[in-house]
Design a protein around this motif. Structure first.
Motif, PDB file in Angstrom:
ATOM      1  N   THR A  44       0.641  -1.297  -0.208  1.00  0.00           N
ATOM      2  CA  THR A  44       0.180   0.230  -0.090  1.00  0.00           C
ATOM      3  C   THR A  44       0.950   1.247  -0.611  1.00  0.00           C
ATOM      4  O   THR A  44       1.713   1.016   0.507  1.00  0.00           O
ATOM      5  CB  THR A  44      -0.977   0.262   1.019  1.00  0.00           C
ATOM      6  N   SER A  45       0.373   2.271   0.104  1.00  0.00           N
ATOM      7  CA  SER A  45       0.858   3.581  -0.188  1.00  0.00           C
ATOM      8  C   SER A  45       1.411   3.997   1.554  1.00  0.00           C
ATOM      9  O   SER A  45       1.075   3.800   2.308  1.00  0.00           O
ATOM     10  CB  SER A  45       0.375   4.840  -0.599  1.00  0.00           C
ATOM     11  N   TRP A  46       2.734   4.455   2.093  1.00  0.00           N
ATOM     12  CA  TRP A  46       2.769   5.506   2.598  1.00  0.00           C
ATOM     13  C   TRP A  46       2.300   6.499   3.356  1.00  0.00           C
ATOM     14  O   TRP A  46       1.223   5.853   4.404  1.00  0.00           O
ATOM     15  CB  TRP A  46       4.305   5.875   2.856  1.00  0.00           C
ATOM     16  N   SER A  47       0.567   6.750   2.210  1.00  0.00           N
ATOM     17  CA  SER A  47      -0.094   7.661   3.504  1.00  0.00           C
ATOM     18  C   SER A  47      -1.377   6.453   3.666  1.00  0.00           C
ATOM     19  O   SER A  47      -1.638   7.428   5.074  1.00  0.00           O
ATOM     20  CB  SER A  47      -0.866   9.015   1.929  1.00  0.00           C
ATOM     21  N   ASN A  48      -1.863   6.078   3.417  1.00  0.00           N
ATOM     22  CA  ASN A  48      -2.459   4.342   3.646  1.00  0.00           C
ATOM     23  C   ASN A  48      -2.058   4.335   5.135  1.00  0.00           C
ATOM     24  O   ASN A  48      -2.648   4.288   5.724  1.00  0.00           O
ATOM     25  CB  ASN A  48      -3.452   3.513   2.697  1.00  0.00           C
ATOM     26  N   ALA A  49      -1.096   4.049   5.162  1.00  0.00           N
ATOM     27  CA  ALA A  49      -0.098   3.349   6.309  1.00  0.00           C
ATOM     28  C   ALA A  49      -0.380   3.756   7.310  1.00  0.00           C
ATOM     29  O   ALA A  49      -0.533   3.907   8.376  1.00  0.00           O
ATOM     30  CB  ALA A  49       0.982   2.774   5.878  1.00  0.00           C
ATOM     31  N   GLN A  50      -0.266   5.230   6.926  1.00  0.00           N
ATOM     32  CA  GLN A  50       0.311   6.368   7.850  1.00  0.00           C
ATOM     33  C   GLN A  50      -1.390   6.843   8.485  1.00  0.00           C
ATOM     34  O   GLN A  50      -1.283   7.047   9.992  1.00  0.00           O
ATOM     35  CB  GLN A  50       0.965   7.471   7.513  1.00  0.00           C
ATOM     36  N   LYS A  51      -2.435   7.215   7.780  1.00  0.00           N
ATOM     37  CA  LYS A  51      -3.311   7.164   8.304  1.00  0.00           C
ATOM     38  C   LYS A  51      -3.952   6.261   8.870  1.00  0.00           C
ATOM     39  O   LYS A  51      -4.624   6.175  10.394  1.00  0.00           O
ATOM     40  CB  LYS A  51      -4.651   6.609   6.592  1.00  0.00           C
ATOM     41  N   ALA A  52      -3.527   5.143   8.969  1.00  0.00           N
ATOM     42  CA  ALA A  52      -4.108   3.557  10.236  1.00  0.00           C
ATOM     43  C   ALA A  52      -2.725   3.719  11.592  1.00  0.00           C
ATOM     44  O   ALA A  52      -3.763   3.655  12.414  1.00  0.00           O
ATOM     45  CB  ALA A  52      -3.586   2.160   9.638  1.00  0.00           C
ATOM     46  N   LEU A  53      -1.300   4.678  11.040  1.00  0.00           N
ATOM     47  CA  LEU A  53      -0.785   4.653  12.696  1.00  0.00           C
ATOM     48  C   LEU A  53      -1.667   5.952  13.453  1.00  0.00           C
ATOM     49  O   LEU A  53      -2.170   5.628  14.409  1.00  0.00           O
ATOM     50  CB  LEU A  53       0.382   5.061  12.037  1.00  0.00           C
ATOM     51  N   VAL A  54      -2.098   6.334  12.603  1.00  0.00           N
ATOM     52  CA  VAL A  54      -3.046   8.206  13.385  1.00  0.00           C
ATOM     53  C   VAL A  54      -3.859   7.445  13.725  1.00  0.00           C
ATOM     54  O   VAL A  54      -4.386   7.562  15.103  1.00  0.00           O
ATOM     55  CB  VAL A  54      -3.108   9.225  12.304  1.00  0.00           C
ATOM     56  N   ASP A  55      -4.612   6.759  13.749  1.00  0.00           N
ATOM     57  CA  ASP A  55      -6.305   6.005  13.732  1.00  0.00           C
ATOM     58  C   ASP A  55      -5.138   4.855  14.978  1.00  0.00           C
ATOM     59  O   ASP A  55      -6.467   4.855  16.919  1.00  0.00           O
ATOM     60  CB  ASP A  55      -6.542   5.152  13.688  1.00  0.00           C
ATOM     61  N   LEU A  56      -4.564   4.452  14.916  1.00  0.00           N
ATOM     62  CA  LEU A  56      -3.968   3.328  16.095  1.00  0.00           C
ATOM     63  C   LEU A  56      -3.248   4.311  17.838  1.00  0.00           C
ATOM     64  O   LEU A  56      -3.782   4.576  18.941  1.00  0.00           O
ATOM     65  CB  LEU A  56      -2.473   2.623  15.847  1.00  0.00           C
ATOM     66  N   LYS A  57      -2.752   5.850  16.807  1.00  0.00           N
ATOM     67  CA  LYS A  57      -2.357   6.827  18.281  1.00  0.00           C
ATOM     68  C   LYS A  57      -3.261   7.284  18.300  1.00  0.00           C
ATOM     69  O   LYS A  57      -3.682   7.255  20.195  1.00  0.00           O
ATOM     70  CB  LYS A  57      -1.713   7.334  17.345  1.00  0.00           C
ATOM     71  N   ALA A  58      -4.404   7.374  17.603  1.00  0.00           N
ATOM     72  CA  ALA A  58      -5.432   8.286  18.669  1.00  0.00           C
ATOM     73  C   ALA A  58      -6.353   7.290  19.391  1.00  0.00           C
ATOM     74  O   ALA A  58      -6.970   7.454  20.795  1.00  0.00           O
ATOM     75  CB  ALA A  58      -6.668   9.036  17.295  1.00  0.00           C
ATOM     76  N   SER A  59      -6.413   5.892  19.169  1.00  0.00           N
ATOM     77  CA  SER A  59      -6.934   4.657  19.988  1.00  0.00           C
ATOM     78  C   SER A  59      -5.804   4.249  21.322  1.00  0.00           C
ATOM     79  O   SER A  59      -6.687   3.376  21.764  1.00  0.00           O
ATOM     80  CB  SER A  59      -7.104   3.516  19.170  1.00  0.00           C
TER      81      SER A  59
END
Length: 139
Positions: A44-59
């Motif tokens: 996948t693209s880094w931008s999609n992976a980064q969105k998932a990391l942001v969601d993990l951090k938010a959680s």
């Protein structure tokens, strides 16, 4: 190629690091985020992976204890933006199981191993292939 920590190539790397400082080639706040990011960016693209990391951090899930407590199904939903999220949730859980089973969630103990041994160990974990192992070793 595995590079020992005591080679001319590593000496050059060390001198470059001292001269220019960290270049921030791989974004991440610490080793766990880098490892999870390496898994999330597979296919996948880094931008999609980064969105998932942001969601993990938010959680508030970017630590081994919290990630061990969440179900694989719930983890998959949180990292959905990374694509192939069910597989990636399984891969993250496999890494965490290994970390917990062999190192009692002590990431620094895992990462203190020599590069050759650590690479072989990482390749033995479900879902971590050569490129992902090399990213973990490099960053």
């Amino acid at each position: 190629m595995i590079v020992s920590r005591n080679t001319p190539l590593m000496d050059v790397f060390q001198r470059l690091l001292e001269q220019y400082g960290p270049q921030g080639w791989w974004p991440g706040d610490g080793p766990l985020e880098t490892i999870i990011g390496a898994i999330l960016t597979q296919n996948t693209s880094w931008s999609n992976a980064q969105k998932a990391l942001v969601d993990l951090k938010a959680s508030v899930l970017l630590n081994p204890k919290a990630l061990n407590c969440i179900s694989q199904t719930d983890l998959a939903q949180i990292i959905r933006s990374s694509g192939t999220y069910n597989s990636k949730a399984r891969e993250i859980k496999a890494f965490l199981d290994h970390l917990q089973g062999y190192y009692h969630d002590d990431l620094s103990s895992l990462l203190s191993r020599d590069c050759g041994s650590l690479r072989g160990e990482l390749l033995g974990i479900y879902g971590i292939g050569e490129e992902t192992a090399d990213v973990i070793l490099l960053y």
